[in-house]
Design an enzyme around this catalytic site. Structure first.
Site, PDB file in Angstrom:
ATOM      1  N   ASP A  21       0.847  -1.196   0.000  1.00  0.00           N
ATOM      2  CA  ASP A  21       0.000   0.000   0.000  1.00  0.00           C
ATOM      3  C   ASP A  21       0.882   1.246   0.000  1.00  0.00           C
ATOM      4  OD1 ASP A  21      -1.892   1.957   0.403  1.00  0.00           O
ATOM      5  OD2 ASP A  21      -2.117   1.525   2.556  1.00  0.00           O
ATOM      6  N   ASP A  25      -4.023   3.997   2.750  1.00  0.00           N
ATOM      7  CA  ASP A  25      -5.475   3.772   2.912  1.00  0.00           C
ATOM      8  C   ASP A  25      -5.776   2.314   3.292  1.00  0.00           C
ATOM      9  OD1 ASP A  25      -5.002   2.458   0.549  1.00  0.00           O
ATOM     10  OD2 ASP A  25      -6.590   3.461  -0.601  1.00  0.00           O
ATOM     11  N   ASP A  98      -5.174 -10.641 -15.560  1.00  0.00           N
ATOM     12  CA  ASP A  98      -6.241 -11.600 -15.313  1.00  0.00           C
ATOM     13  C   ASP A  98      -7.386 -11.238 -16.257  1.00  0.00           C
ATOM     14  OD1 ASP A  98      -7.814 -13.553 -13.811  1.00  0.00           O
ATOM     15  OD2 ASP A  98      -6.429 -13.114 -12.170  1.00  0.00           O
ATOM     16  N   ASP A 199      -9.644 -16.453 -16.339  1.00  0.00           N
ATOM     17  CA  ASP A 199     -10.440 -16.838 -15.180  1.00  0.00           C
ATOM     18  C   ASP A 199     -11.638 -17.699 -15.587  1.00  0.00           C
ATOM     19  OD1 ASP A 199     -10.989 -16.141 -12.221  1.00  0.00           O
ATOM     20  OD2 ASP A 199     -12.903 -15.688 -13.179  1.00  0.00           O
ATOM     21  N   GLU A 255      -7.538 -21.084 -16.250  1.00  0.00           N
ATOM     22  CA  GLU A 255      -7.829 -21.693 -14.956  1.00  0.00           C
ATOM     23  C   GLU A 255      -8.932 -22.744 -15.088  1.00  0.00           C
ATOM     24  OE1 GLU A 255      -9.761 -20.450 -10.664  1.00  0.00           O
ATOM     25  OE2 GLU A 255     -10.592 -19.824 -12.578  1.00  0.00           O
ATOM     26  N   HIS A 328      -4.436 -17.264  -4.935  1.00  0.00           N
ATOM     27  CA  HIS A 328      -5.312 -16.481  -4.057  1.00  0.00           C
ATOM     28  C   HIS A 328      -6.594 -17.227  -3.685  1.00  0.00           C
ATOM     29  CE1 HIS A 328      -6.791 -16.143  -8.076  1.00  0.00           C
ATOM     30  NE2 HIS A 328      -7.939 -15.672  -7.620  1.00  0.00           N
ATOM     31  N   ASP A 329      -6.836 -18.402  -4.258  1.00  0.00           N
ATOM     32  CA  ASP A 329      -8.052 -19.166  -3.945  1.00  0.00           C
ATOM     33  C   ASP A 329      -7.774 -20.339  -3.008  1.00  0.00           C
ATOM     34  OD1 ASP A 329      -9.691 -17.607  -5.562  1.00  0.00           O
ATOM     35  OD2 ASP A 329      -9.385 -18.880  -7.319  1.00  0.00           O
TER      36      ASP A 329
HETATM   37  O1  TEU Z   1     -11.971 -18.997  -9.608  1.00  0.00           O
HETATM   38  C1  TEU Z   1     -12.895 -19.901 -10.145  1.00  0.00           C
HETATM   39  C2  TEU Z   1     -13.508 -20.823  -9.199  1.00  0.00           C
HETATM   40  O2  TEU Z   1     -14.235 -21.674  -9.638  1.00  0.00           O
HETATM   41  C3  TEU Z   1     -13.181 -20.697  -7.744  1.00  0.00           C
HETATM   42  O3  TEU Z   1     -13.220 -19.370  -7.407  1.00  0.00           O
HETATM   43  C4  TEU Z   1     -14.100 -21.454  -6.835  1.00  0.00           C
HETATM   44  O4  TEU Z   1     -15.343 -21.549  -7.334  1.00  0.00           O
HETATM   45  C5  TEU Z   1     -14.130 -20.794  -5.493  1.00  0.00           C
HETATM   46  O5  TEU Z   1     -12.835 -20.558  -5.076  1.00  0.00           O
HETATM   47  C6  TEU Z   1     -14.816 -21.531  -4.372  1.00  0.00           C
HETATM   48  O6  TEU Z   1     -15.446 -22.666  -4.657  1.00  0.00           O
HETATM   49  C7  TEU Z   1     -11.827 -17.758 -10.210  1.00  0.00           C
HETATM   50  C8  TEU Z   1     -10.974 -16.824  -9.352  1.00  0.00           C
HETATM   51  O7  TEU Z   1      -9.694 -17.340  -9.210  1.00  0.00           O
HETATM   52  C9  TEU Z   1     -11.658 -16.576  -8.049  1.00  0.00           C
HETATM   53  O8  TEU Z   1     -10.887 -15.772  -7.188  1.00  0.00           O
HETATM   54  C10 TEU Z   1     -12.970 -15.917  -8.336  1.00  0.00           C
HETATM   55  O9  TEU Z   1     -13.695 -15.803  -7.135  1.00  0.00           O
HETATM   56  C11 TEU Z   1     -13.818 -16.701  -9.354  1.00  0.00           C
HETATM   57  O10 TEU Z   1     -13.057 -17.135 -10.479  1.00  0.00           O
HETATM   58  C12 TEU Z   1     -14.899 -15.830  -9.899  1.00  0.00           C
HETATM   59  O11 TEU Z   1     -14.392 -14.889 -10.771  1.00  0.00           O
HETATM   60 CA    CA Z   2      -3.493   2.207  -1.185  1.00  0.00          CA
END
Ligand code: TEU
Ligand code: CA
Length: 556
Positions: A21, A25, A98, A199, A255, A328-329
Site C-alpha cells: 500500500d 489507505d 487476469d 479466469d 484456470e 489467491h483461492d
Molecule cells: O476462480 C474460479 C472458481 O471456480 C473458484 O473461485 C471457486 O469456485 C471458489 O474458489 C470456491 O469454490 C476464479 C478466481 O480465481 C476466483 O478468485 C474468483 O472468485 C472466481 O473465479 C470468480 O471470478
Molecule cells: Ca493504497
C-alpha cells in the site's frame, strides 16, 4: 521440444489488494507494486501475473468487473498502470493480466442496460430465463450463493450467475459479446501487456439443455460440471487465438478449477489446437481438501506423487504443464501439505525444490517465497472473502461456531490473502494505515527483511533454485522419470535431457527416512546441486539418511 520464452519463465502472482500500500489507505495499489519491482526481479521472476486491477465494486475482490478498460479507484489510475508496465518492461519483466470474461459485475454498463428492459439492445448480452409457470429455472447452490438465478423485479425474468449475484454470466452465444471482449483483449495487447490468465474460462459456454431444465438425473448430479467444458469453449478459444492472440508474442494460461482429465487438458493446450499455452489444473490442490466445502481431508504421499506424475507423464510431448503450490483461492501450501510450525522452513524449501525441478512453468504466489502460512482469525468477522462467509453460514446449520470457524481456519481463501509481510514494523510494513484485512500475527518472524538478512532463508533458497533452473535446461525441458513410486514417504524422480540428468529426492515426512537408489539405476559421479540441509557431498547415493522434509537435487 520447442523452446519458448514462456516455458523458461518463472511467474510471480500478485494479489494487488494485499501486496503493498503506497498511500496509507490500507489497500495495496499499483504504486505499491511499482515500489517492489526490484524485489520481484531479485527473486528471478520473469513474468508478473496481476490478479484483477480493473474497475470493480469489489463483491469478489476485483473478479467482478464493471469496466474492463479502467482501473479500480483504490488501486490508482491508467497512468499508474502505464508506469507499472513500463517499470516492469524496463527490468525485462513481462506482465500478464487476469482476464475475467465469464461474467461482469452487475454494475457494468452492459448489464445496467441489459436489465433496463426486455427489448434493450443489450438484453442478450446476458442469460435471461424464466422457468415453468414463471418460476425459477433449474437451480443449484454454489459456494458463492444459494442460487444461480436472480430475479430482476423490473422485467420479471431471472439472470444467470454461476458465482455471486453481483457476477452476472455473459452470453457468449451472442456474437456481439464475443466482438466486444475480443476488442477489449486487443486493446490491452496493443497497450503492451504480455498475455493473460483466463479466469473460469471453462464456464463461458453453457449447456443449453441444462439451462432449459432438460437434464437426466445423472447429469443433474454432476451439477456445475454439467454446465461447463462444453465444446463451445474450444470454438471460442480457437477463434480468440487465431483472430487476436496469435498476432502478438504473448502467453496464456487458463484456470480449470473443476476436475479435468489429462486428455481434456491436452485439448486446450496442444500446439495444433491453437487454443491456450497452459492450464492450471487443481487436482493436487484438492487432494487434501474438498473442492465444494473448502475443508481439509486426509491425503497420502503416494497419491500426491501419483497426481504429480500423472500430469508430468500425461502431458509429456503433448502439452506444457503449469506448476503451482498456491494462489489467491487456496490455503497456503505448507500449512496444508507441509508443516507450518516446527518444519516450516524445511518443508517450504522442500516444496520449492519440487516446484522448480518439474516439467512446466513454475508460478510463485506472493509470500510463498518467504514461507507465509495460514492464519487463524478469532472471529468470522475478520474474514473478508465472500466464499468463506457463505461456507461458514452453511456449516453453521450442522456445526457450532467453534467447529465452523475451525474449517474456515484451514480452508479459507483468505489464508492466502492476508497482507504481504515486508518487515517486522507495524502491519508488517504493508501499510501505514488500517489494513483492509488483518495481518498474520507471525509477521515479526516471517517477513522479507528478515529473510534478506539470512543466507539460508526460504527466499534465498528460491533464488538459488531459480538460478539453477536457468543454468540447467534439463530442469525445464527434461523428460520426467519417476522412481520409488510405491515409497510411502519419499518422492523421487529423474529428469533427463540428452546427456544431462538430475536426480531429485524429497522426504515428504517429519521423520528421518532412509533412501536407497533402486538397483536398476547406476550413478557414478553425482554432484549435489542444492539441498535444504548441510550435507557432505561424495558419499555415494546407495543409502541416504534423510532428515525431516529434506530435499536434495543431484546432477548425475
Ligand atoms: O476462480 C474460479 C472458481 O471456480 C473458484 O473461485 C471457486 O469456485 C471458489 O474458489 C470456491 O469454490 C476464479 C478466481 O480465481 C476466483 O478468485 C474468483 O472468485 C472466481 O473465479 C470468480 O471470478
Ligand atoms: Ca493504497
Amino acid at each position: 521440444m520447442k523452446r519458448k520464452w514462456w516455458k523458461e519463465a518463472v511467474v510471480y502472482q500478485i494479489y494487488p489488494r494485499s501486496f503493498a500500500d503506497s498511500n496509507g489507505d490500507g489497500i495495496g495499489d499499483l504504486q505499491g507494486i511499482i515500489s517492489k519491482l526490484d524485489y520481484i526481479k531479485s527473486i528471478g521472476a520473469d513474468v508478473i501475473w496481476l490478479s484483477p486491477i480493473y474497475k470493480s465494486p469489489n463483491d469478489d475482490c476485483g473478479y467482478d468487473i464493471s469496466d474492463y478498460r479502467d482501473i479500480m479507484n483504490e488501486f490508482g489510475n491508467m497512468a499508474d498502470f502505464d508506469d507499472l508496465l513500463a517499470g516492469a518492461h524496463k527490468r525485462s519483466i513481462k506482465l500478464i493480466m487476469d482476464l475475467v470474461i465469464n461474467h461482469t459485475s452487475d454494475e457494468h454498463q452492459w448489464f445496467i442496460e441489459s436489465r433496463s428492459s426486455k427489448d434493450n439492445e443489450k438484453r442478450d448480452y446476458y442469460i435471461w430465463r424464466v422457468g415453468k409457470d414463471g418460476k425459477k429455472p433449474p437451480d443449484m447452490a454454489t459456494s458463492f450463493s444459494p442460487s444461480i438465478w436472480e430475479l430482476d423485479e423490473n422485467t420479471k425474468e431471472y439472470y444467470l450467475h454461476l458465482f455471486s449475484k453481483k457476477q452476472v454470466d455473459l452470453n457468449w452465444k451472442n456474437p456481439k459479446v464475443k466482438e466486444e471482449i475480443f476488442d477489449m483483449v486487443k486493446w490491452w495487447l496493443d497497450k503492451g501487456v504480455d498475455g493473460f490468465r483466463m479466469d473460469a474460462f471453462t464456464k463461458i459456454s453453457k449447456n443449453d439443455r441444462f439451462l432449459e431444465g432438460i437434464v437426466s438425473s445423472s447429469e443433474k448430479e454432476s451439477g456445475i460440471l454439467n454446465i461447463t467444458n462444453q465444446t463451445g469453449v474450444h470454438d471460442i478459444l480457437r477463434q480468440l487465438n487465431q483472430e487476436v492472440l496469435s498476432k502478438y508474442d504473448v502467453m496464456t494460461v487458463g484456470e480449470v478449477f473443476e476436475k479435468i482429465t489429462v486428455e481434456e487438458a491436452a485439448d486446450y493446450i496442444a500446439d495444433q489446437r491453437e487454443e491456450l499455452n497452459m492450464i492450471f489444473n487443481f487436482e493436487l490442490a484438492f487432494l487434501g481438501m474438498s473442492m465444494e466445502e473448502y475443508r481439509k481431508k486426509p491425503w497420502k504421499v503416494v497419491d500426491y506423487k501419483n497426481t504429480v506424475g500423472k500430469w508430468q507423464l500425461g502431458l509429456q510431448g503433448k502439452g506444457w504443464n503449469s506448476l503451482f503450490l498456491g494462489n489467491h483461492d487456496l490455503p497456503r501450501h505448507i500449512s496444508q501439505y507441509g508443516n507450518d510450525s516446527t518444519y516450516r522452513v524445511e518443508s517450504a524449501k522442500m516444496f520449492a525444490a519440487m516446484l522448480f525441478t518439474l516439467q512446466g512453468t513454475p508460478y510463485i504466489y506472493q509470500g510463498e517465497e518467504i514461507g507465509m502460512t495460514n492464519v487463524k482469525f478469532d472471529s468470522i468477522e475478520d474474514y473478508r472473502d465472500i466464499v468463506s462467509h457463505n461456507l461458514y453460514k452453511r456449516n453453521l446449520q450442522k456445526l457450532n461456531e467453534k467447529e465452523a470457524l475451525k474449517i474456515t481456519h484451514s480452508g479459507s481463501r483468505d489464508n492466502a490473502r492476508t497482507p504481504m509481510q515486508w518487515n517486522d514494523s507495524i502491519n508488517a510494513g504493508f501499510t501505514s494505515g488500517n489494513p483492509w484485512i488483518k495481518v498474520n500475527p507471525n509477521y515479526k518472524e516471517i517477513n522479507v527483511e528478515t529473510a534478506e538478512k539470512n543466507p539460508d532463508s526460504i527466499l534465498n533458497f528460491y533464488r538459488k533454485l531459480i538460478k539453477l533452473r536457468k543454468e540447467n535446461l534439463v530442469m525445464i525441458y527434461g523428460e520426467y522419470i519417476p522412481i520409488l513410486t510405491e515409497h510411502e514417504k519419499i518422492f523421487s524422480y529423474i529428469r533427463r535431457l540428452e546427456g544431462d540428468s538430475i536426480l531429485v529426492i524429497l522426504n515428504f515426512s517429519e521423520q528421518n527416512t532412509l533412501f536407497s537408489l533402486p538397483d536398476s539405476i547406476k550413478v557414478k559421479n553425482e554432484k549435489l546441486l542444492i539441498s535444504n540441509y548441510n550435507v557432505n557431498n561424495g558419499k555415494g547415493l546407495e543409502k541416504l539418511d534423510l532428515k525431516p522434509f529434506e530435499a536434495r537435487v543431484y546432477k548425475i
